[in-house]
Write a protein that holds these residues in place. Structure first.
Motif, PDB file in Angstrom:
ATOM      1  N   THR A 222       0.835  -1.207   0.000  1.00 51.85           N
ATOM      2  CA  THR A 222       0.000   0.000   0.000  1.00 51.85           C
ATOM      3  C   THR A 222       0.867   1.253   0.000  1.00 51.85           C
ATOM      4  O   THR A 222       0.566   2.224  -0.703  1.00 51.85           O
ATOM      5  CB  THR A 222      -0.964  -0.005   1.204  1.00 51.85           C
ATOM      6  OG1 THR A 222      -1.673  -1.245   1.239  1.00 51.85           O
ATOM      7  CG2 THR A 222      -1.953   1.141   1.122  1.00 51.85           C
ATOM      8  N   VAL A 223       1.956   1.239   0.767  1.00 54.04           N
ATOM      9  CA  VAL A 223       2.890   2.378   0.753  1.00 54.04           C
ATOM     10  C   VAL A 223       3.433   2.577  -0.657  1.00 54.04           C
ATOM     11  O   VAL A 223       3.450   3.701  -1.180  1.00 54.04           O
ATOM     12  CB  VAL A 223       4.043   2.161   1.766  1.00 54.04           C
ATOM     13  CG1 VAL A 223       5.136   3.193   1.567  1.00 54.04           C
ATOM     14  CG2 VAL A 223       3.515   2.220   3.194  1.00 54.04           C
ATOM     15  N   ASN A 224       3.866   1.487  -1.290  1.00 59.00           N
ATOM     16  CA  ASN A 224       4.388   1.591  -2.654  1.00 59.00           C
ATOM     17  C   ASN A 224       3.338   2.129  -3.617  1.00 59.00           C
ATOM     18  O   ASN A 224       3.656   2.905  -4.521  1.00 59.00           O
ATOM     19  CB  ASN A 224       4.906   0.235  -3.136  1.00 59.00           C
ATOM     20  CG  ASN A 224       6.154  -0.184  -2.420  1.00 59.00           C
ATOM     21  OD1 ASN A 224       6.897   0.634  -1.896  1.00 59.00           O
ATOM     22  ND2 ASN A 224       6.394  -1.487  -2.362  1.00 59.00           N
ATOM     23  N   HIS A 225       2.094   1.719  -3.432  1.00 62.85           N
ATOM     24  CA  HIS A 225       1.009   2.215  -4.281  1.00 62.85           C
ATOM     25  C   HIS A 225       0.874   3.735  -4.147  1.00 62.85           C
ATOM     26  O   HIS A 225       0.782   4.443  -5.158  1.00 62.85           O
ATOM     27  CB  HIS A 225      -0.302   1.520  -3.895  1.00 62.85           C
ATOM     28  CG  HIS A 225      -1.503   2.108  -4.566  1.00 62.85           C
ATOM     29  ND1 HIS A 225      -1.790   1.905  -5.891  1.00 62.85           N
ATOM     30  CD2 HIS A 225      -2.493   2.906  -4.071  1.00 62.85           C
ATOM     31  CE1 HIS A 225      -2.917   2.552  -6.201  1.00 62.85           C
ATOM     32  NE2 HIS A 225      -3.356   3.158  -5.115  1.00 62.85           N
ATOM     33  N   LEU A 226       0.856   4.223  -2.918  1.00 61.76           N
ATOM     34  CA  LEU A 226       0.733   5.680  -2.727  1.00 61.76           C
ATOM     35  C   LEU A 226       1.917   6.429  -3.334  1.00 61.76           C
ATOM     36  O   LEU A 226       1.745   7.487  -3.947  1.00 61.76           O
ATOM     37  CB  LEU A 226       0.614   6.018  -1.239  1.00 61.76           C
ATOM     38  CG  LEU A 226      -0.693   5.649  -0.542  1.00 61.76           C
ATOM     39  CD1 LEU A 226      -0.664   6.090   0.916  1.00 61.76           C
ATOM     40  CD2 LEU A 226      -1.894   6.246  -1.249  1.00 61.76           C
ATOM     41  N   VAL A 227       3.109   5.879  -3.156  1.00 63.26           N
ATOM     42  CA  VAL A 227       4.323   6.536  -3.672  1.00 63.26           C
ATOM     43  C   VAL A 227       4.351   6.494  -5.196  1.00 63.26           C
ATOM     44  O   VAL A 227       4.596   7.515  -5.856  1.00 63.26           O
ATOM     45  CB  VAL A 227       5.585   5.885  -3.073  1.00 63.26           C
ATOM     46  CG1 VAL A 227       6.839   6.399  -3.753  1.00 63.26           C
ATOM     47  CG2 VAL A 227       5.650   6.133  -1.571  1.00 63.26           C
ATOM     48  N   ASP A 228       4.086   5.327  -5.771  1.00 61.95           N
ATOM     49  CA  ASP A 228       4.222   5.156  -7.219  1.00 61.95           C
ATOM     50  C   ASP A 228       3.075   5.764  -8.018  1.00 61.95           C
ATOM     51  O   ASP A 228       3.293   6.385  -9.056  1.00 61.95           O
ATOM     52  CB  ASP A 228       4.334   3.663  -7.567  1.00 61.95           C
ATOM     53  CG  ASP A 228       5.586   3.028  -7.007  1.00 61.95           C
ATOM     54  OD1 ASP A 228       6.537   3.764  -6.667  1.00 61.95           O
ATOM     55  OD2 ASP A 228       5.614   1.787  -6.888  1.00 61.95           O
ATOM     56  N   VAL A 229       1.849   5.581  -7.540  1.00 63.10           N
ATOM     57  CA  VAL A 229       0.682   6.029  -8.306  1.00 63.10           C
ATOM     58  C   VAL A 229       0.291   7.463  -7.972  1.00 63.10           C
ATOM     59  O   VAL A 229      -0.054   8.246  -8.858  1.00 63.10           O
ATOM     60  CB  VAL A 229      -0.513   5.069  -8.082  1.00 63.10           C
ATOM     61  CG1 VAL A 229      -1.782   5.573  -8.748  1.00 63.10           C
ATOM     62  CG2 VAL A 229      -0.161   3.677  -8.590  1.00 63.10           C
ATOM     63  N   TRP A 230       0.346   7.824  -6.693  1.00 62.46           N
ATOM     64  CA  TRP A 230      -0.153   9.129  -6.254  1.00 62.46           C
ATOM     65  C   TRP A 230       0.952  10.117  -5.910  1.00 62.46           C
ATOM     66  O   TRP A 230       0.675  11.227  -5.453  1.00 62.46           O
ATOM     67  CB  TRP A 230      -1.098   8.949  -5.054  1.00 62.46           C
ATOM     68  CG  TRP A 230      -2.308   8.154  -5.417  1.00 62.46           C
ATOM     69  CD1 TRP A 230      -2.542   6.839  -5.149  1.00 62.46           C
ATOM     70  CD2 TRP A 230      -3.446   8.617  -6.145  1.00 62.46           C
ATOM     71  NE1 TRP A 230      -3.751   6.453  -5.661  1.00 62.46           N
ATOM     72  CE2 TRP A 230      -4.338   7.521  -6.279  1.00 62.46           C
ATOM     73  CE3 TRP A 230      -3.798   9.843  -6.699  1.00 62.46           C
ATOM     74  CZ2 TRP A 230      -5.553   7.635  -6.941  1.00 62.46           C
ATOM     75  CZ3 TRP A 230      -5.018   9.941  -7.355  1.00 62.46           C
ATOM     76  CH2 TRP A 230      -5.878   8.851  -7.470  1.00 62.46           C
ATOM     77  N   ASP A 231       2.224   9.730  -6.081  1.00 60.46           N
ATOM     78  CA  ASP A 231       3.389  10.611  -5.815  1.00 60.46           C
ATOM     79  C   ASP A 231       3.414  11.154  -4.393  1.00 60.46           C
ATOM     80  O   ASP A 231       3.807  12.297  -4.151  1.00 60.46           O
ATOM     81  CB  ASP A 231       3.437  11.782  -6.810  1.00 60.46           C
ATOM     82  CG  ASP A 231       3.714  11.308  -8.218  1.00 60.46           C
ATOM     83  OD1 ASP A 231       4.479  10.331  -8.367  1.00 60.46           O
ATOM     84  OD2 ASP A 231       3.168  11.911  -9.162  1.00 60.46           O
TER      85      ASP A 231
END
Length: 120
Positions: A43-52
């Motif tokens: 989930t952390v990676n999702h926020l970082v990668d998709v939502w910057d």
């Protein structure tokens, strides 16, 4: 050229929105992670990668989103100090696990202090 500083309301709206994105991702993918703890990192990676979202903020937002999912008003861990004279038992109600912990004098006194705090 001077950059405009975001207002407190804008920052709060941004954090709330990103926390909602984290909660939605957790909801969609929780079944894939029943037997491991990688949902947090994913989930952390999702926020970082998709939502910057910056990493320092993504960690906190995911933690808040996961905490929000816990049942309210119910303790998720119980401690049974009377199980036996040489160990106590921790009951993890989230994972439905029981862990026996050897009693030491330090652990026993620490747990007693937690259950019977000194008056102030």
């Amino acid at each position: 050229m001077e950059l405009a500083q975001p207002t407190a309301t804008q920052l709060n709206d941004y954090r709330t929105g990103m926390q909602h994105h984290a909660a939605a991702f957790i909801e969609r993918h929780q079944q894939e992670h029943l037997h491991d703890d990688s949902l947090f990192d994913r989930t952390v990676n999702h926020l970082v990668d998709v939502w910057d979202v910056p990493v320092f903020m993504a960690d906190r937002l995911v933690h808040l989103a996961m905490t929000e999912r816990l049942p309210k008003g119910r303790r998720w861990i119980g401690i049974d100090m009377a199980s036996a004279p040489d160990f106590c038992v921790f009951h993890d109600r989230r994972a439905n696990k029981i862990v026996q912990v050897p009693s030491s004098n330090r652990l026993h006194s620490f747990l007693q202090d937690l259950t019977n705090p000194a008056p102030r």
